[in-house]
Motif scaffolding. Structure first.
Motif, PDB file in Angstrom:
ATOM      1  N   ASN A 712       0.826  -1.204   0.000  1.00 54.68           N
ATOM      2  CA  ASN A 712       0.000   0.000   0.000  1.00 54.68           C
ATOM      3  C   ASN A 712       0.858   1.250   0.000  1.00 54.68           C
ATOM      4  OD1 ASN A 712      -2.183  -1.680   0.112  1.00 54.68           O
ATOM      5  ND2 ASN A 712      -2.704  -1.234   2.249  1.00 54.68           N
ATOM      6  N   THR A 713       0.239   2.355  -0.338  1.00 53.09           N
ATOM      7  CA  THR A 713       0.893   3.668  -0.310  1.00 53.09           C
ATOM      8  C   THR A 713       0.507   4.401   0.961  1.00 53.09           C
ATOM      9  OG1 THR A 713       0.863   3.828  -2.719  1.00 53.09           O
ATOM     10  CG2 THR A 713       1.126   5.883  -1.493  1.00 53.09           C
ATOM     11  N   PRO A 714       1.466   4.983   1.686  1.00 47.90           N
ATOM     12  CA  PRO A 714       1.108   5.751   2.888  1.00 47.90           C
ATOM     13  C   PRO A 714       0.217   6.942   2.543  1.00 47.90           C
ATOM     14  CG  PRO A 714       3.482   5.318   2.795  1.00 47.90           C
ATOM     15  CD  PRO A 714       2.917   4.944   1.463  1.00 47.90           C
ATOM     16  N   ASN A 715      -0.502   7.417   3.557  1.00 45.67           N
ATOM     17  CA  ASN A 715      -1.292   8.630   3.350  1.00 45.67           C
ATOM     18  C   ASN A 715      -0.352   9.837   3.228  1.00 45.67           C
ATOM     19  OD1 ASN A 715      -0.733   8.139   6.190  1.00 45.67           O
ATOM     20  ND2 ASN A 715      -1.931   9.982   6.596  1.00 45.67           N
ATOM     21  N   VAL A 716      -0.877  10.972   2.803  1.00 49.18           N
ATOM     22  CA  VAL A 716      -0.135  12.228   2.626  1.00 49.18           C
ATOM     23  C   VAL A 716       0.934  12.086   1.532  1.00 49.18           C
ATOM     24  CG1 VAL A 716       0.943  14.176   3.825  1.00 49.18           C
ATOM     25  CG2 VAL A 716      -0.447  12.592   5.117  1.00 49.18           C
ATOM     26  N   VAL A 717       0.736  11.193   0.597  1.00 48.60           N
ATOM     27  CA  VAL A 717       1.681  11.017  -0.507  1.00 48.60           C
ATOM     28  C   VAL A 717       0.913  11.077  -1.816  1.00 48.60           C
ATOM     29  CG1 VAL A 717       3.287   9.453  -1.642  1.00 48.60           C
ATOM     30  CG2 VAL A 717       3.284   9.630   0.851  1.00 48.60           C
ATOM     31  N   SER A 750      -4.212  11.258  -3.492  1.00 48.13           N
ATOM     32  CA  SER A 750      -3.518  10.595  -2.394  1.00 48.13           C
ATOM     33  C   SER A 750      -4.509   9.697  -1.668  1.00 48.13           C
ATOM     34  CB  SER A 750      -2.916  11.622  -1.427  1.00 48.13           C
ATOM     35  OG  SER A 750      -3.934  12.418  -0.830  1.00 48.13           O
ATOM     36  N   TRP A 751      -3.994   8.879  -0.754  1.00 45.35           N
ATOM     37  CA  TRP A 751      -4.847   7.990   0.028  1.00 45.35           C
ATOM     38  C   TRP A 751      -5.177   8.623   1.373  1.00 45.35           C
ATOM     39  CZ3 TRP A 751      -7.170   4.034  -2.168  1.00 45.35           C
ATOM     40  CH2 TRP A 751      -6.592   3.433  -3.291  1.00 45.35           C
ATOM     41  N   ALA A 752      -6.378   8.351   1.853  1.00 42.97           N
ATOM     42  CA  ALA A 752      -6.809   8.876   3.152  1.00 42.97           C
ATOM     43  C   ALA A 752      -6.276   8.038   4.305  1.00 42.97           C
ATOM     44  CB  ALA A 752      -8.338   8.936   3.223  1.00 42.97           C
ATOM     45  N   ASP A 753      -5.927   6.777   4.039  1.00 43.71           N
ATOM     46  CA  ASP A 753      -5.522   5.873   5.111  1.00 43.71           C
ATOM     47  C   ASP A 753      -4.462   4.911   4.595  1.00 43.71           C
ATOM     48  OD1 ASP A 753      -7.225   4.613   3.366  1.00 43.71           O
ATOM     49  OD2 ASP A 753      -8.302   3.470   4.901  1.00 43.71           O
TER      50      ASP A 753
END
Length: 822
Positions: A712-717, A750-753
């Motif tokens: 997964n991709t971290p949030n804030v990215v 970006s992702w939220a979570d």
């Protein structure tokens, strides 16, 4: 009580190291005077380009103070300087045919005047071995930086990605916080918590730990505690420049975030008198007054002072929230001899109110909740329980002595003191998620804290400049030490629910309890060695550092009883870089660096029948970087392209069924950054950037139940980020004195979570500025500027920390500023 340790230096050696750190300034002050720099020849390799850049670099390399009126050198070029020259000879060669000459005063300082007659000077200071890497400058294009090497080095010859935000760029863009000043810098996210202005959060190269542990002031780490609310903030009006170093930096700075660091340089005393008064009015009843006074003291001009102050009062886009600040930064420079300077520094800041620092659920902000969205003005807390009062003081000094043309020494010292008194009611999702309440009601909790932080740090440096055959060396060796202690009394509780959709706010009820008292300590001692080697056009950077870190905490917990833990860590880090500087202005490079960062926050083990608190292993980072820099000959323009491969390991992760944290996580961040800083015409500036990032969790705890975030991709990215800013000043005609500017900032999806269940949409924001020099109509020294940020009033969620904590971005903001320089 539990403790564990890794191999570390025996205690007697540690005491000896600390004693040496304190004793060094006495040896500097007692040292004999250096040989006269104006008579000793040394070798220079200064390329052709603008005369201002050539003079600045020459003065920095020669270790002399130079005062320049920018109007004298505007539009003039230099053919460069190569070979061995004494200082006077070098100035004469650089200025040949320019109609200018360098004049030396009794203190060994130089000023630039016309050959026919002297002029009134506007000061540009270049002092000692750090050159113009720390001094004031004109325009947007810095030529040197010390952030990557702790010595003045041209950006074109630095084998690591560095971006610099100058004072003029901050002014033109109307930056009200450090984070805002970095909005047009590649590789970073400056709003990971939305429109909050309480702290300066900066997420670099996809690494975001929710702290501000990557901020430095005048070369020293701002020793706030990332596990408490005691993180310091510096007003951007106090700053001369901001240098951003991308990637791990432990070899010079010790414990650090592998994404990079943000180095703030405060305004220092100048030896030519200058005074500024500033008044700013803006949206949300923003009111700020500021002043900046500097100049020499005494007839001999061996001393200079600077006094900078800010008073601010403002509302917020969130209803009922206010910001207030009273801040003062005095400083004094003393030239004991031509080769010894001491600068005393202080910062006194009182923030009675510190703005909004909350969040809202994704359901109702990112997407509609039953056809409605929560207003950007909605305050989920309570007025009578909203408090954040911060007092912070900094005292320090910078001492520099040049023994001779080979050896110079520097010592930087800072003492920090911070006290925070806070209360907050915050939401964490809807009550229905917890099995009670009406639809749309927000579950709310309460926190309160009284904190005290005391910290000090000292950095001792010896610099040697010498040659071994065809190799020219700039060797920097150092010893630094930092100590931090934080105490916190923490209260918890709950508050009655509130519904953001009905417009009705019933009187709140609370349930409070005292949760714990805690004491947290950190000590770091580091020895480092760096050699910058020049061989013809080759540039090599080699560095090693050994750190010894001790961390501990003691907690009196009203629920789980007393807890404590301590840890000792020893770590060797390094850096290597290779660069080749072609004559045509191209400089390809490759570098490797690593880092580590001890965990000073406790992790809770809530396994059945047991509750324990422990310190986790330090996170570690390593980065490979390949890049290309280009500076067209004869200009200060700089174009950079870099590819990086960065890994952060030992991240804390947990199995949701155990609620037990383990140091098993890992993030890998790979990407490309492009940046252009150029002056298309003498009256214009252009800053452009683009960032592509591919960031993912490469390791995570294999949970027996619950999600595993690997892949997964971290949030804030965001995978894609881009920005463009340009301004132009009309020199003549009916529009003479008018300055217009504008920019655009794009942040991709970006992702939220961390579980990657919800995507945030991309957004593009537009900014504009308009200024006018009122001296054109007879008001000498008076200028006005209008800044408009988020010009189209885009409503957007800047980022989320989870599905329960999302953060609206800043609404349209208008600021009008009046400056009077005299």
């Amino acid at each position: 009580m539990r403790s564990r340790s890794l191999p570390c230096t025996p205690r007697p050696l540690t005491r000896a190291v600390r004693a040496a750190a304190i004793a060094l300034p006495l040896s500097i002050l007692a040292a004999p005077p250096a040989s006269a720099a104006e008579t000793d020849a040394r070798r220079y390799e200064i390329p052709a380009g603008p005369l201002s850049s050539a003079l600045s670099r020459f003065a920095g390399d020669a270790g002399v103070l130079l005062s320049v009126d920018g109007n004298l050198v505007q539009g003039l070029n230099s053919s460069g300087l190569r070979g061995e020259y004494a200082v006077d000879q070098g100035f004469a060669a650089l200025l040949r045919g320019s109609g200018l000459r360098a004049v030396r005063d009794a203190q060994g300082n130089y000023s630039l005047v016309a050959e026919s007659a002297p002029v009134e000077l506007q000061t540009l200071h270049v002092q000692g071995s750090l050159g113009n890497a720390l001094g004031s400058m004109e325009g947007y294009n810095a030529t040197h930086s010390s952030v990557a090497t702790k010595t003045s080095l041209p950006l074109l010859e630095t084998s690591q990605s560095v971006s610099v935000v100058t004072r003029q760029q901050m002014d033109d863009q109307g930056s009200q916080t450090v984070a805002q000043a970095l909005r047009y810098t590649p590789g970073l996210m400056s709003t990971p918590y939305g429109a909050t202005t309480r702290y300066d959060y900066v997420a670099l190269r996809g690494i975001n730990d929710g702290s501000v542990d990557n901020l430095f002031l005048d070369g020293q780490k701002m020793l706030g505690d990332s596990g408490t609310y005691s993180s310091l903030q510096v007003d951007p009006y106090f700053l001369e420049r901001i240098d951003v170093l991308k990637g791990p930096s432990s070899v010079l700075y010790g414990r650090s975030n592998p994404g990079g660091l943000v180095a703030l340089t405060s305004k220092k005393p100048e030896y030519e008198a200058h005074r500024q008064l500033q008044l700013t009015l803006g949206s949300n009843d923003f009111k700020q007054g500021a002043f900046d006074f500097t100049g020499p003291l005494g007839d001999e001009q061996r001393m200079a002072y600077r006094l900078v102050g800010v008073v601010k009062d403002a509302d917020n886009q969130v209803d009922g929230i206010e910001e207030q600040r009273y801040a003062l930064m005095p400083s004094l420079s003393i030239d004991f001899t031509d080769d010894t300077r001491l600068t005393l520094l202080a910062m006194l800041q009182h923030d009675p109110k510190s703005g909004y620092h909350g969040g809202l659920p994704a359901d109702g902000t990112v997407y509609q909740h039953n056809g409605q969205r929560i207003s950007t003005h909605f305050f989920e807390g309570e007025d009578d329980r909203e408090k954040f009062e911060r007092d912070q003081q900094m005292l320090g000094y910078q001492l520099e002595h040049r023994f001779n043309d080979v050896v110079s020494a520097r010592q930087n010292f800072q003492y920090l003191d911070s006290r925070v008194d806070s209360e907050q009611v915050y939401q964490y999702g809807y009550t229905t998620q917890y099995g009670y309440g009406a639809d749309g009601d927000l579950y709310r909790a309460y926190t309160g804290a009284q904190e005290a932080l005391h910290a000090w740090s000292v950095d001792n440096q010896l610099q040697f400049e010498f040659a071994t055959g065809a190799f020219e060396h700039t060797l920097v060796t150092g010893l630094d030490y930092q100590r931090r202690k934080a105490r916190v009394n923490y209260d918890g509780g709950t508050a009655s629910a509130v519904n953001p959709y009905t417009g009705v706010r019933p009187e709140a009820t609370y349930s409070f309890y005292h949760q714990y008292d805690e004491s947290r300590r950190l000590e770091q001692t580091g020895l480092y060695l760096q050699d910058l080697i020049a061989l013809d056009r080759w540039r090599f950077s080699l560095g090693l550092r050994q750190d010894w870190v001790e961390t501990s905490f003691e907690q009196t917990n009203s629920i789980y009883g007393d807890q404590s833990d301590s840890d000792k860590e020893s770590k060797l880090t390094g850096r290597i870089g290779v660069l080749y500087a072609f004559d045509n202005g191209l400089s390809p490079y490759v570098s490797y660096s690593d880092s580590f960062n001890p965990n000073t926050s406790p992790a809770y083990n809530g396994t059945t029948g047991n509750f324990d608190v422990t310190l986790l292993k330090p996170t570690e980072g390593e980065q490979y970087e390949v890049g290309l820099k280009y500076q067209p000959p004869g200009t200060d323009d700089l174009y950079t392209l870099s590819y990086f491969d960065l890994t952060q390991s030992n991240l804390s992760s947990k199995d949701s069924s155990e609620n037990f944290f383990r140091s098993v996580g890992e993030i890998r961040s790979r990407g490309v950054e492009l940046e252009a800083r150029t002056r298309p015409t003498p009256n214009s500036n252009l800053v452009a950037s683009y960032t592509y990032m591919d960031v993912e969790y490469t390791k995570d705890y294999i949970a027996t139940s619950g999600a595993n975030n690997r892949g997964n991709t971290p949030n804030v990215v965001a995978r894609n980020m881009a920005s463009l800013w340009a301004d132009y000043t009309f020199a003549d005609g009916a529009l003479g004195g008018l300055q217009v500017g504008g920019g655009a900032r794009y942040f991709g999806r970006s992702w939220a979570d961390a579980e990657n269940t919800l995507r945030l949409p991309s957004y593009t924001l537009f900014d504009a500025s308009l200024g006018y020099d009122l001296s054109r109509v007879g008001l000498d020294g008076v200028g006005v500027r209008l800044n408009l940020n988020n010009l189209t009033n885009e409503k957007y969620v800047a980022a989320c920390n989870s599905l329960y904590q999302c953060y609206y971005g800043e609404e349209r903001n208008v600021m009008a500023t009046l400056n009077y320089d005299f």
